[in-house]
Design a protein around this motif. Structure first.
Motif, PDB file in Angstrom:
ATOM      1  N   VAL A 197       0.851  -1.189   0.000  1.00  0.00           N
ATOM      2  CA  VAL A 197       0.000   0.000   0.000  1.00  0.00           C
ATOM      3  C   VAL A 197       0.886   1.238   0.000  1.00  0.00           C
ATOM      4  N   ALA A 198       0.368   2.324  -0.499  1.00  0.00           N
ATOM      5  CA  ALA A 198       1.131   3.573  -0.546  1.00  0.00           C
ATOM      6  C   ALA A 198       1.293   4.170   0.843  1.00  0.00           C
ATOM      7  N   GLN A 199       2.269   5.051   0.981  1.00  0.00           N
ATOM      8  CA  GLN A 199       2.436   5.805   2.220  1.00  0.00           C
ATOM      9  C   GLN A 199       1.187   6.624   2.530  1.00  0.00           C
ATOM     10  N   SER A 200       0.418   6.947   1.519  1.00  0.00           N
ATOM     11  CA  SER A 200      -0.806   7.726   1.693  1.00  0.00           C
ATOM     12  C   SER A 200      -2.006   6.871   2.062  1.00  0.00           C
ATOM     13  N   GLY A 201      -1.872   5.540   2.012  1.00  0.00           N
ATOM     14  CA  GLY A 201      -2.981   4.657   2.352  1.00  0.00           C
ATOM     15  C   GLY A 201      -3.392   4.841   3.803  1.00  0.00           C
ATOM     16  N   HIS A 202      -4.648   4.614   4.084  1.00  0.00           N
ATOM     17  CA  HIS A 202      -5.202   4.908   5.399  1.00  0.00           C
ATOM     18  C   HIS A 202      -4.492   4.145   6.518  1.00  0.00           C
ATOM     19  N   ALA A 203      -4.453   4.768   7.690  1.00  0.00           N
ATOM     20  CA  ALA A 203      -3.830   4.146   8.861  1.00  0.00           C
ATOM     21  C   ALA A 203      -4.494   2.823   9.228  1.00  0.00           C
ATOM     22  N   ALA A 204      -5.737   2.624   8.806  1.00  0.00           N
ATOM     23  CA  ALA A 204      -6.431   1.376   9.119  1.00  0.00           C
ATOM     24  C   ALA A 204      -5.741   0.164   8.509  1.00  0.00           C
ATOM     25  N   PHE A 205      -4.977   0.352   7.438  1.00  0.00           N
ATOM     26  CA  PHE A 205      -4.231  -0.786   6.884  1.00  0.00           C
ATOM     27  C   PHE A 205      -3.122  -1.218   7.833  1.00  0.00           C
ATOM     28  N   THR A 206      -2.485  -0.272   8.493  1.00  0.00           N
ATOM     29  CA  THR A 206      -1.491  -0.624   9.508  1.00  0.00           C
ATOM     30  C   THR A 206      -2.169  -1.336  10.663  1.00  0.00           C
ATOM     31  N   LYS A 207      -3.338  -0.871  11.038  1.00  0.00           N
ATOM     32  CA  LYS A 207      -4.108  -1.514  12.101  1.00  0.00           C
ATOM     33  C   LYS A 207      -4.467  -2.939  11.719  1.00  0.00           C
ATOM     34  N   ALA A 208      -4.910  -3.128  10.484  1.00  0.00           N
ATOM     35  CA  ALA A 208      -5.267  -4.465  10.007  1.00  0.00           C
ATOM     36  C   ALA A 208      -4.059  -5.395  10.030  1.00  0.00           C
ATOM     37  N   ALA A 209      -2.919  -4.882   9.591  1.00  0.00           N
ATOM     38  CA  ALA A 209      -1.706  -5.701   9.592  1.00  0.00           C
ATOM     39  C   ALA A 209      -1.344  -6.121  11.002  1.00  0.00           C
ATOM     40  N   ASP A 210      -1.507  -5.205  11.955  1.00  0.00           N
ATOM     41  CA  ASP A 210      -1.213  -5.513  13.347  1.00  0.00           C
ATOM     42  C   ASP A 210      -2.187  -6.549  13.908  1.00  0.00           C
ATOM     43  N   TYR A 211      -3.444  -6.405  13.578  1.00  0.00           N
ATOM     44  CA  TYR A 211      -4.467  -7.326  14.082  1.00  0.00           C
ATOM     45  C   TYR A 211      -4.310  -8.738  13.519  1.00  0.00           C
TER      46      TYR A 211
END
Length: 426
Positions: A136-150
């Motif tokens: 995902v791009a650096q501009s992609g929503h923070a929720a993708f980081t959250k999803a990766a963590d979950y």
């Protein structure tokens, strides 16, 4: 928790009028979004729509969206919302394949969580990938980081170009044998630009992986901008390679918080999101999203908004918001020392100093906040962020005037507060 005062449960319950007056008193320091000076978090289609939303919320305040057999009207409303959203996003076009399915979630974050989890589960089952990666791009929503963590997924963030759109070549270079999905945004939240979805979809097809389009901001905006002849970039299920799309009804669908839709190109992919079990003493249990119990009020309000506003109403709300956003952008660009970040084609934009050494945009933001304006602050680079909606359109000329004065008033002054607070809790 210590940041807020604590009110204990009273020994004897308070009268309802006392409770309501207390709530009104507590609310006195909240942002007055009805005044049109809030350019974040709230989307207003006017008092008439808000009154309708409140009535629908109240009508379904007790029902549980978990069981549509007990409450079939909820099932009907869900089906309508999903099908109407799918139609907006190209599901009726032969290019989509004619099998788009989806579900409601509580908001954009949950829709993105579901997209990542579904991709992970598909990759595990069909490809045997134990260490999945999402690009995902650096501009992609923070929720993708959250999803990766979950969900124990590695998130690979790649650069954006000078216009803040994802660099598709960098995305391709970041893909490995463990990549399960690539992501594009339509538009991105930070700068409001639309990623090159057709190129991202082509990359997904070439690699044999999934492609999610985060249209949480644009799902109820870009289709109507297209009808107005103001947007013509492909971004939905008509794009080959796109396998899922998220769209928030509670943004430019002007519904109550929180209702979002997650759509998949075909039945097989959509079924991967379902959770079903009989592994307890309570019998058959199935749910379509993260939550079990789900409030029915927001579902009813979303349905009511769609039915009341109608296609023509959405076109006019979009016209109003986009006209105002165009005016805001022109106003910003007319102020010496300021620039809009990238080329936002819709109603979301970020702006800041051309030379951060000469002008501190956060100090400008503080000046505006002191005059009752609410805009988010973000960084890399430091910027103020504006989400223009129909309810804020009339105030845009005044915002431009106050912004011009604020830039002059701040001059070379700086603020020590460098915080950015798009999402914050206790």
């Amino acid at each position: 928790m210590d940041a807020f005062p604590h009110t204990p449960i009273p020994e004897d319950g308070l009268p309802s009028d006392v409770v309501m007056s207390t709530l009104m008193h507590m609310k006195r320091d909240d942002q007055d979004w009805r005044g049109g000076r809030v350019f974040s978090l709230v989307y207003s289609a006017g008092d008439e729509v808000h009154e309708l939303l409140q009535s629908a919320l109240s009508l379904y305040s007790a029902e549980n969206g978990l069981n549509v057999l007990a409450f079939p009207s909820i099932g009907t409303m869900q089906h309508d919302i999903i099908c109407n959203t799918a139609s907006l996003l190209g599901a009726d076009d032969p290019a989509s394949g004619g099998a788009v399915e989806g579900y409601l979630t509580s908001g954009g974050t949950e829709s993105l969580l579901q997209a990542v989890k579904t991709a992970r589960d598909v990759a595990r089952k069909d490809r045997g990938i134990a260490r999945p990666e999402v690009v995902v791009a650096q501009s992609g929503h923070a929720a993708f980081t959250k999803a990766a963590d979950y969900f124990d997924v590695e998130l690979i963030r790649v650069p954006v170009d000078a216009g803040y759109r994802v660099n598709v070549d960098a995305m391709a270079d970041a893909c490995t044998d463990n990549t399960i999905m690539v992501v594009g945004s339509a538009p991105t939240y930070p700068q409001g630009v639309v990623d090159p979805i057709a190129d991202i979809g082509a990359l997904a097809l070439e690699r044999g992986i999934l492609c999610h389009v985060d249209a949480c901001m644009g799902g109820f905006l870009l289709p109507f901008l297209t009808q107005l002849g103001r947007f013509d970039e492909p971004f939905d299920f008509r794009v080959p390679g796109v396998t899922s799309i998220s769209a928030d009804v509670h943004k430019y669908g002007y519904a109550s918080k929180g209702v979002s839709v997650i759509l998949y190109r075909n039945h097989e992919l959509a079924r991967k999101q379902l959770f079903v079990t009989t592994d307890w003493l309570g019998g058959f249990y199935a749910s379509t999203a993260m939550a079990g119990t789900r409030p029915a009020g927001p579902i009813a309000a979303a349905w009511a908004a769609m039915m009341h506003i109608g296609t023509k109403g959405y076109v006019e709300l979009t016209r109003t918001a986009h006209d105002a956003a165009t005016l805001l952008r022109a106003g910003i660009e007319s102020i010496s020392g300021l620039e809009v970040r990238g080329d936002p084609l819709g109603t979301v934009m970020a702006f800041g100093a051309i030379d951060p050494e000469q002008l501190d945009i956060f100090a400008v933001g503080e000046q505006l906040a002191g005059e009752g304006w609410y805009l988010d602050r973000q960084t890399r680079p430091d910027s103020l962020h504006a989400t223009v909606h129909a309810g804020s359109a009339a105030t845009v000329p005044y915002l431009v005037e106050d912004l011009r004065r604020a830039v002059k008033a701040v001059g070379a002054a700086r603020t020590d507060d460098r915080s950015t607070t798009y999402g914050q809790s206790t």
